[in-house]
Every structure is written in C-alpha cells, then in structure tokens.
Design a protein around this motif. Sequence first.
Motif, short mmCIF file in Angstrom:
data_model
loop_
_atom_site.label_atom_id
_atom_site.label_comp_id
_atom_site.label_asym_id
_atom_site.label_seq_id
_atom_site.Cartn_x
_atom_site.Cartn_y
_atom_site.Cartn_z
N TRP A 231 -8.87 1.11 -3.31
CA TRP A 231 -7.78 0.80 -2.39
C TRP A 231 -8.27 0.76 -0.95
N ARG B 278 0.83 -1.20 0.00
CA ARG B 278 0.00 0.00 0.00
C ARG B 278 0.87 1.26 0.00
N ILE C 160 -8.47 -2.55 2.16
CA ILE C 160 -7.46 -2.32 3.20
C ILE C 160 -8.12 -2.23 4.57
#
Length: 380
Positions: free
Chosen positions: A188, A168, A192
């Motif tokens: 994203w 990341r 996460i």
Amino acid sequence: MDIRTLFLAQTCAMAAIAAMLWVARSPADEGNGLKTWMWAVGCQALAYLLLANLSWWPMPLSTLLGNALGALSVALFFTAIRQFLGLPIAIRRLALMFVLVTAAATVASGLTPSEHRLIPTIFNGFVYAGLEWLNALALWRSPRPELRRVQRIVALLYFAMALLLPVRAGVLLLDAINVGQFSIPEAWNQPIYLLGFIYIIATNLGFLQMCKMRAEAEVRMQALTDGLTGLPNRRALDEAMDAALGAAQRQEQPFALLMIDLDFFKSINDRFGHHTGDQVLATFAARLRGGLRSQDQAFRYGGEEFIALLPDTRADSALVLAERLRQQVGSAAEPSKPAISASFGVAVWQPGDDGDAIFQRADRALYQAKALGRDRVALA
C-alpha cells in the motif's frame, strides 16, 4: 524502496519550492494566488517534517501540529486556486475543515502510539478528498484558452488524488490496520507515496506554469491594446489584417475596411483641453465598439483615427453598417461638451489586394468624405 526516505524527499522538495517562491516573490503574486500558494507549500513542508517522526518532538505533539499544518496547507492550496481563477472563497467552510482535522488529530494524540497517525490518516483522507475534488472541478470548468491544456492536466492530478485518498482511507478503515503510518504494508505505502511525490512536483510545476502563461498573455494583451480607449492598437491591427488577407485569399471571400476619423478633433483639444479630448476619444471608441457586429473588430489606428475590420462583408453591407455607425457615434454639442462626428472611408478587398492596396483605397475614400463636408460615408 524506503518509505521514510521518500517521505523526507517530499519534505525537502516542498521546502525547496517554498524557499524559491519566497526569494522570487513580487507584488504581482497577490492577484494570481502565487503568494498564497507559497505559504501553502511552506506549511505543507513543515507538516511533512513533523509527521516524519524524527523524534525531535514528542510523537503526540508532532501528530497534532503536523495535522494542523497539513490542514492549513490544504486550505491555502484551495484558496490559491480560487484566487487564480477569480472564484469566491468559502472562508467559514475552510475554517471548519481546519478545526475538524485538528480535532481528529487531538483525539488521536491520546490513543496508543500505533494509532497516532492511523486515525488522522483515515479521517483526513475523506476530508481532503472533497477539497481535491473541488479543486479539480474548478480548474476543469474554468479554463482560459491559453491555459486550457495545463489547467486540464493539473485538474486530472487533483481528480486522481481525490480518488486515491478516500480509497486508501476506506481500506484502512475496513481492514482496521492498527499500525503506524510507516508500518502499513509496503504494497500500500509504496504506490501511495510514489504517486504523492509525483503529485506534489507536478501540481507545483503546473500552478507555476499557469501563472507564467497567464502573465505572458496579459503582457501580450497590454502590448496589443491602446491604453486610453481599450481598443486593440495598430500592432494588433497588423496581425488581424494578415489573418483577414490570408482567409480572403484562400476562400476568395471579401472583407471590408472602414477608416474613421473624428471631425475637427484639434479644435476640441484647443477649446476644451486635452483631458476632454481624451474623454471624447474614449467615448467615441466605446460607441464604435458597441455599434459593430460580434464578428467585427475595432482598432485605434493612431491619434483620432480608427479602423473597423468587417469580415465576410461586401460593399453594400459595409456602406449600410458604416452609415449606422456614423449616426451612432455622433452627438450634438452641449454647454460643457463638444459635438462629436466622424467621417468614414470604406474599402472592400478585391482579388490581388495586399494590405497597402486596401488601406490606400480606404484612405482615399476617407479623404473624399472629408472633402464633401465631413460627417459622412464614402466608398472607394
């Protein structure tokens, strides 16, 4: 899925876990790392609360304090795992990590609002990944038999996070996404934070389960161990005999039983006192255990009586071993110490034997050894 809601859900979960650990704390938590884990969870919950950007604090200050508390929580989690495993803790390196993370947050606090969280996120991703990797390795390499599965699962979670954090951070760094933490593209952020939520719950439950299982194993060990000599006790002997009988009946492979009694132990207590008698028992037990083979087991049967269980052993080998033990456990009298000797009764399993039968033969052999003058070996 709203990312801020998920972030706040993580914060609430951590706060609830910290509160429950605080309520349930006990002095025993010092040795297994659970007290340190409790403080780590509390610091992480407070860090998440500050980083949620609820406008309670000025954004630069919340970023600075949130990252400092986050670094402290990571250091405490690392310390708790090392304490649980009985491994050394590198205090200076943890302190250096805390200083670097706080310094990065301090630098970021002077930048534009969109960079307040992005730069610490990138920097911390690489730093925290190293500690996650070390946690994973420690748990994977040092499993206790009764904890192996749980430790390996928790280790895999740490491995996963050790891979995710730098990936990341690297993507954010390479793409130079100059946006706030909650404005990073949803493709994203969602996986996460979802994985992070699962990771938080699973690692906390895993660590608590490891502490619980180890405590249960230690209680069981205490229940099966004689406090004076450190040898397994009569309850442990019953379990070992059941296992030995089952193996012998399945494989028709004999095992031997030695019944051992210290000679004239009552006179030792009468002449030298019970404290010296206890010392004699402890010394005798240590010599007995030291003289056995790796596959053999010694037990305190009661009082001054001991049992040795010898798997895969026939009569001739049992007699040789018993004679060697008799010589090894004995010692001559000294001015302030009594003489120590023991009599040995030997019995070997025969087809059709149950536990009572082999014990009765060993007891008869021991009685014969005593009748012949003590400090000798007899076979029934």
